[in-house]
Scaffold this active site. Structure first.
Site, PDB file in Angstrom:
ATOM      1  N   ASP A   1       0.872  -1.185   0.000  1.00 20.89           N
ATOM      2  CA  ASP A   1       0.000   0.000   0.000  1.00 20.89           C
ATOM      3  C   ASP A   1       0.905   1.230   0.000  1.00 20.89           C
ATOM      4  OD1 ASP A   1      -3.276   0.300   0.943  1.00 20.89           O
ATOM      5  OD2 ASP A   1      -2.040   2.120   0.982  1.00 20.89           O
TER       6      ASP A   1
ATOM      7  N   ILE B   1       1.414   2.799  -6.395  1.00 20.61           N
ATOM      8  CA  ILE B   1       1.136   2.066  -7.630  1.00 20.61           C
ATOM      9  C   ILE B   1       1.525   2.863  -8.884  1.00 20.61           C
ATOM     10  CG2 ILE B   1      -1.283   2.797  -7.892  1.00 20.61           C
ATOM     11  CD1 ILE B   1       0.292  -0.650  -8.530  1.00 20.61           C
TER      12      ILE B   1
ATOM     13  N   TYR C   1     -15.451   8.202 -11.813  1.00 21.11           N
ATOM     14  CA  TYR C   1     -15.182   6.858 -11.286  1.00 21.11           C
ATOM     15  C   TYR C   1     -15.732   5.810 -12.270  1.00 21.11           C
ATOM     16  CZ  TYR C   1     -15.587   2.927  -7.941  1.00 21.11           C
ATOM     17  OH  TYR C   1     -15.511   1.720  -7.291  1.00 21.11           O
TER      18      TYR C   1
HETATM   19  P1  NAD Z   1     -10.218   1.811  -0.252  1.00 24.23           P
HETATM   20  O1  NAD Z   1     -10.334   3.242  -0.611  1.00 24.23           O
HETATM   21  O2  NAD Z   1     -10.771   1.361   1.042  1.00 24.23           O
HETATM   22  O3  NAD Z   1      -8.701   1.357  -0.302  1.00 24.23           O
HETATM   23  C1  NAD Z   1      -7.848   1.751  -1.339  1.00 24.23           C
HETATM   24  C2  NAD Z   1      -6.422   1.582  -0.851  1.00 24.23           C
HETATM   25  O4  NAD Z   1      -5.576   1.998  -1.901  1.00 24.23           O
HETATM   26  C3  NAD Z   1      -6.094   2.432   0.376  1.00 24.23           C
HETATM   27  O5  NAD Z   1      -5.541   1.644   1.399  1.00 24.23           O
HETATM   28  C4  NAD Z   1      -5.105   3.464  -0.146  1.00 24.23           C
HETATM   29  O6  NAD Z   1      -4.097   3.800   0.799  1.00 24.23           O
HETATM   30  C5  NAD Z   1      -4.512   2.719  -1.331  1.00 24.23           C
HETATM   31  N1  NAD Z   1      -3.972   3.642  -2.332  1.00 24.23           N
HETATM   32  C6  NAD Z   1      -4.471   4.815  -2.763  1.00 24.23           C
HETATM   33  N2  NAD Z   1      -3.673   5.359  -3.673  1.00 24.23           N
HETATM   34  C7  NAD Z   1      -2.629   4.506  -3.828  1.00 24.23           C
HETATM   35  C8  NAD Z   1      -1.463   4.517  -4.642  1.00 24.23           C
HETATM   36  N3  NAD Z   1      -1.202   5.539  -5.462  1.00 24.23           N
HETATM   37  N4  NAD Z   1      -0.642   3.459  -4.553  1.00 24.23           N
HETATM   38  C9  NAD Z   1      -0.892   2.433  -3.724  1.00 24.23           C
HETATM   39  N5  NAD Z   1      -1.948   2.385  -2.911  1.00 24.23           N
HETATM   40  C10 NAD Z   1      -2.826   3.408  -2.978  1.00 24.23           C
HETATM   41  O7  NAD Z   1     -10.874   0.989  -1.468  1.00 24.23           O
HETATM   42  P2  NAD Z   1     -11.592  -0.420  -1.428  1.00 24.23           P
HETATM   43  O8  NAD Z   1     -12.994  -0.194  -1.008  1.00 24.23           O
HETATM   44  O9  NAD Z   1     -10.778  -1.426  -0.711  1.00 24.23           O
HETATM   45  O10 NAD Z   1     -11.655  -0.714  -2.999  1.00 24.23           O
HETATM   46  C11 NAD Z   1     -10.697  -1.498  -3.657  1.00 24.23           C
HETATM   47  C12 NAD Z   1     -11.159  -1.663  -5.100  1.00 24.23           C
HETATM   48  O11 NAD Z   1     -12.496  -2.202  -5.120  1.00 24.23           O
HETATM   49  C13 NAD Z   1     -11.241  -0.345  -5.887  1.00 24.23           C
HETATM   50  O12 NAD Z   1     -10.909  -0.598  -7.232  1.00 24.23           O
HETATM   51  C14 NAD Z   1     -12.708   0.021  -5.808  1.00 24.23           C
HETATM   52  O13 NAD Z   1     -13.112   0.810  -6.886  1.00 24.23           O
HETATM   53  C15 NAD Z   1     -13.359  -1.352  -5.870  1.00 24.23           C
HETATM   54  N6  NAD Z   1     -14.704  -1.362  -5.325  1.00 24.23           N
HETATM   55  C16 NAD Z   1     -14.934  -1.139  -4.004  1.00 24.23           C
HETATM   56  C17 NAD Z   1     -16.242  -1.149  -3.530  1.00 24.23           C
HETATM   57  C18 NAD Z   1     -16.563  -0.913  -2.089  1.00 24.23           C
HETATM   58  O14 NAD Z   1     -17.751  -0.765  -1.736  1.00 24.23           O
HETATM   59  N7  NAD Z   1     -15.570  -0.888  -1.194  1.00 24.23           N
HETATM   60  C19 NAD Z   1     -17.301  -1.383  -4.421  1.00 24.23           C
HETATM   61  C20 NAD Z   1     -17.020  -1.565  -5.773  1.00 24.23           C
HETATM   62  C21 NAD Z   1     -15.714  -1.579  -6.212  1.00 24.23           C
HETATM   63  N1  SER Z   2     -18.797   1.501  -2.971  1.00 30.37           N
HETATM   64  C1  SER Z   2     -18.257   2.026  -4.189  1.00 30.37           C
HETATM   65  C2  SER Z   2     -18.439   3.498  -4.259  1.00 30.37           C
HETATM   66  O1  SER Z   2     -19.445   3.960  -3.749  1.00 30.37           O
HETATM   67  C3  SER Z   2     -18.938   1.376  -5.372  1.00 30.37           C
HETATM   68  O2  SER Z   2     -18.017   1.230  -6.371  1.00 30.37           O
HETATM   69  O3  SER Z   2     -17.617   4.166  -4.821  1.00 30.37           O
END
Ligand code: NAD
Ligand code: SER
Length: 313
Positions: A34, A53, A141
């Protein structure tokens, strides 16, 4: 899968997926990365590397160093934050993905990254949204998620990278707070129910969205990762969901445990507009047929567990 690397591992999904993978494949065989560092986040013996990343060379070095064969790419900016910082969101969501796909191609890694219900838009059919349908999202997004799905398809067809993905709905969990999405109210509401017996929702009454409890999201991810490649027709963007809820239906479920719980509204126009552009309920039939997606939690079962888990915290 023998050696797995996660990007964005400290986020809402990564914190629980890392633990599940450590349990299944062994702590030594999971490398969490991370941009942030959190001492002891993944327990004793956990392997952690700090990684932005945007630094593709460093990702390549880490993948080589640990002999990684599977990359789970989670680092991204979620919908509500992305709408505040569209250029940065595009940069992280697209160039971060490109960096990870390139490393997967060079090092012959299996690859998983989530898409989202955000990949749909206002012209998409809202109920029982088909697996293959119109995708014209109106949030940055969503635009990045459609492009991500297509880029993963491209890496599969052009370079033979074994890419896989799920269109997650809003994910509800209690270990790690959500990262700035439109569906975050459905997590906050449980914390406020326990703390104050009331909640003010930033999404309006009657705003239905798909949701899923985190154990089902982790289960779906593990099943998809382990599926036979030849069984996957819609490999990069399976619709998955366990329920379609609005704020009032979550409140009604909470009142079965906390009868005095009160729900009020103070609608945030930005997140409301995003929510209204997304489907009410997507159809997960392809995921069920192609890799056995089988969610276990409906709204009431999830509510009972959330309230039990949130209380001690
Ligand atoms: P999150 O925001 O909780 O976590 C994202 C992580 O990425 C964080 O720990 C952050 O520190 C890290 N990050 C940010 N920028 C970075 C960088 N430049 N380099 C490395 N790390 C970096 O997100 P999440 O909810 O765990 O989502 C993960 C994936 O799942 C994403 O692609 C998101 O779009 C997708 N997603 C999530 C949900 C949801 O409800 N949580 C729903 C649909 C899709
Ligand atoms: N939980 C996510 C958001 O609201 C769905 O991709 O962004």
């Amino acid at each position: 899968m023998k050696k797995i690397l996660l990007t964005g591992a400290l986020g809402q999904i990564g914190s629980e997926l890392t633990a599940a993978l450590q349990q299944k494949y062994g702590t030594d065989n999971v490398v969490a990365t991370d941009i942030r560092y959190s001492e002891g986040a993944f327990g004793e013996g956990a392997v952690f590397e700090t990684l932005d990343i945007m630094d593709g060379q460093k990702l390549l070095d880490i993948v080589k160093k640990h002999k990684i064969d599977t990359i789970i790419h989670l680092a991204a900016m979620l919908s509500a934050n992305a709408e505040k910082h569209p250029q940065r969101a595009w940069d992280i969501n697209m160039n971060g993905l490109m960096n990870s796909l390139e490393v997967a191609r060079e090092e012959n890694c299996k690859f998983f990254t989530p898409s989202s219900i955000g990949a749909f838009g206002p012209s998409t059919i809202k109920n029982n949204t088909p697996q293959v349908t119109v995708q014209r999202p109106t949030s940055i997004y969503g635009v990045s998620k459609v492009a991500s799905e297509l880029l993963c398809d491209y890496y599969f067809t052009k370079f033979g990278v074994d890419t896989r993905g799920l269109r997650f709905p809003g994910l509800i969990s209690y270990l790690t707070p959500p990262g700035g999405g439109t569906t975050d109210y459905a997590v906050d509401i449980y914390y406020q129910a326990v703390k104050k017996k009331s909640y003010t929702s930033f999404l309006d009454r009657g705003t239905y969205l798909d949701m899923m409890y985190m154990p089902d999201a982790i289960g779906a991810t593990m099943r998809l990762l382990e599926a036979e490649s030849g069984d996957l027709i819609h490999r990069n963007a399976y619709n998955v969901t366990a329920m379609s809820v609005d704020p009032e239906s979550v409140a009604s479920s909470i009142r079965k445990h906390i009868p005095e719980f009160e729900l009020s509204y103070d609608v945030d126009p930005i997140r409301q507009a995003i929510a209204e552009s997304w489907p009410d309920h997507i159809d997960p039939t392809a995921a069920k047929e192609e890799f056995g997606f089988n969610p276990q939690y409906d709204l009431d079962r999830m509510t009972a567990d959330m309230l039990k888990q949130v209380k001690p915290n």
